[in-house]
Design a protein around this motif. Sequence first.
Motif, short mmCIF file in Angstrom:
data_model
loop_
_atom_site.label_atom_id
_atom_site.label_comp_id
_atom_site.label_asym_id
_atom_site.label_seq_id
_atom_site.Cartn_x
_atom_site.Cartn_y
_atom_site.Cartn_z
N UNK A 221 0.82 -1.22 0.00
CA UNK A 221 0.00 0.00 0.00
C UNK A 221 0.85 1.26 0.00
N UNK A 222 2.11 1.14 0.37
CA UNK A 222 2.99 2.32 0.36
C UNK A 222 3.34 2.75 -1.06
N UNK A 223 3.15 1.86 -2.02
CA UNK A 223 3.52 2.18 -3.40
C UNK A 223 4.97 1.82 -3.66
N UNK A 224 5.45 2.22 -4.79
CA UNK A 224 6.82 1.90 -5.20
C UNK A 224 7.82 2.75 -4.41
N UNK A 225 8.76 2.10 -3.76
CA UNK A 225 9.80 2.78 -2.99
C UNK A 225 11.16 2.51 -3.63
N UNK A 226 11.95 3.55 -3.76
CA UNK A 226 13.27 3.40 -4.38
C UNK A 226 14.32 2.99 -3.35
#
Length: 309
Positions: A221-226
């Motif tokens: 749910x946090x989305x894409x993290x680099x």
Amino acid sequence: MDRTIIVGYDGSDRSRDALALGELLARTTGARLLAAYVYLRPAAVEEGAELERLLVEEAERTLADAAAHARDGAPELVQVAGRSPAEGLYRLAEERAAATIVIGSSHHRAVGRVVAGSVPERLLHGAPCAVAIAPAGYAERPATPPREIGVGFDGSSEAQVALAAAADLAVACGARLHAITVVRAQPGLYVPGPFGAAQYASYVKAVRAQESRTLRAAVDRLGRLEIEVTTETLDGLPPQVLEERSSELDLLVLGSRSYGPLRRVLLGSVSIHLVRTAACPLLIVPRGAVKHGTDAPSSSNPVLEGSSR
């Protein structure tokens, strides 16, 4: 609104530890750093009286010490009259809509541990923003950004807020994020009741699988993290497991207790244990607003965005 990190500073070794951690968090998040000394003015003393003048002079000397020990240049220095250190820092945090209050731990136990004595523990309860606690001796460590950030996760909306805060900090400093959930049931431990030993082992396996799915979904749910993100599902009692895991982390983020006023830090049993035993700095975030009818926290990050007034 400028983000502000407030360091409670009284000239002690533990407040120098807090200053070092506050500088690191400010450097990482781009926040304004403020060192605050709370002097206790008796209720019967009028503002501007001779006694207050002496208290103010002592405050100025203490804050000059903070400026002398700062590694990143002098922070903003603020003196506050208060009924107690906690009351003065809370009021200042609300006036400045601060993101975080940073305090040091007691030095009554081994260096390198977070040990909350009477003053730190009072500062933790009911704080209007996130609270960070520096372990004893932290000022002597190299001023390097955290590389390993952990977050305790139990599936609650408060834990989701903590997870989001930990992810933002990890992204800000390029650290690895370790999302950790602990299954209280322990394999091989027979619990009398509806289960036999074999059934209990199957039950533990099913619980572990469900908790792993819940944690993975929360991270998704946090989305894409680099950044590199790991999820860990461990067996045992959460306070002891997270205490052991803290020795491998540079920062451990925890959520607040699952009931009580929003935007306040309240300690549950796990955080109470860890503020006395953790081997790395702790960051405890307040309960965030939760969207009605969902488990999703509001989009504002209680660590990076500051408190609400």
